[in-house]
Design an enzyme around this catalytic site. Sequence first.
Site, PDB file in Angstrom:
ATOM      1  N   ASP A  37       0.788  -1.231   0.000  1.00 34.27           N
ATOM      2  CA  ASP A  37       0.000   0.000   0.000  1.00 34.27           C
ATOM      3  C   ASP A  37       0.820   1.282   0.000  1.00 34.27           C
ATOM      4  O   ASP A  37       0.290   2.350   0.275  1.00 34.27           O
ATOM      5  CB  ASP A  37      -0.941   0.017   1.220  1.00 34.27           C
ATOM      6  CG  ASP A  37      -2.124  -0.915   1.059  1.00 34.27           C
ATOM      7  OD1 ASP A  37      -2.492  -1.207  -0.096  1.00 34.27           O
ATOM      8  OD2 ASP A  37      -2.685  -1.336   2.078  1.00 34.27           O
ATOM      9  N   ASP A 100      -4.930  -3.962  -5.723  1.00 27.71           N
ATOM     10  CA  ASP A 100      -4.550  -2.811  -4.903  1.00 27.71           C
ATOM     11  C   ASP A 100      -3.171  -2.287  -5.296  1.00 27.71           C
ATOM     12  O   ASP A 100      -2.918  -1.076  -5.264  1.00 27.71           O
ATOM     13  CB  ASP A 100      -4.504  -3.188  -3.422  1.00 27.71           C
ATOM     14  CG  ASP A 100      -5.714  -3.950  -2.938  1.00 27.71           C
ATOM     15  OD1 ASP A 100      -6.100  -4.926  -3.607  1.00 27.71           O
ATOM     16  OD2 ASP A 100      -6.264  -3.592  -1.889  1.00 27.71           O
TER      17      ASP A 100
END
Length: 199
Positions: A37, A100
């Site tokens: 992330d 993601d």
Amino acid sequence: WLAYLYSGDEFFKNVAESHMKHYLEEINHPEKLDDHDTGFKYIPSCIAAYKVTGEQKYKQAAIRAAEIQLDHCCFDNNFIIRVGDGTNKYKPEDYRTLVDSMMNIPLFFWAYEQTGEKKFYDMGVGHYNTTAKYLVREDGSSYHHYQFDPKTKEPLYGVTHQGNGDESCRTRGLAWLVYCYPTAYKYTKDQYALDVAKA
């Protein structure tokens, strides 16, 4: 930062800058970025701060964040690993790529623009190609994750952790694909990236 740009109100700038200490400290502890992330964190914080203020410390922090994320890549299959540092220290279920991770594409390409270091560019291209090959289905929908064998590096199967089932399509992840493939095209002029976005 966006609120400051739209309003010109120094209040928003001061609030945004008050958050920067966290990001500047985090890059000194790579273990805190031991996931996929990093792009989510450093694009709207340090890259935005650098663009608005011109402060070199924010630029250098974002470049360092890209370097740390690069260490979390599998160069055999050209993808960003869900969790882990690219070694065999992670659990088998962490040897996955996921939609993601496409949000690291803008981070890599920006780092390439700033440094000229092709390793960032190459992993950005490699990752979006792997994502298109294994996570994007023929009908344009996508898996959330795709599992690879950590020993043989062979692709195994699609997985969904935040959806109805493995063959369902996680809409939030699909939105990241819709955003990041045109972004990839912007930097590379690779028609394939644009075609994937259109599909």
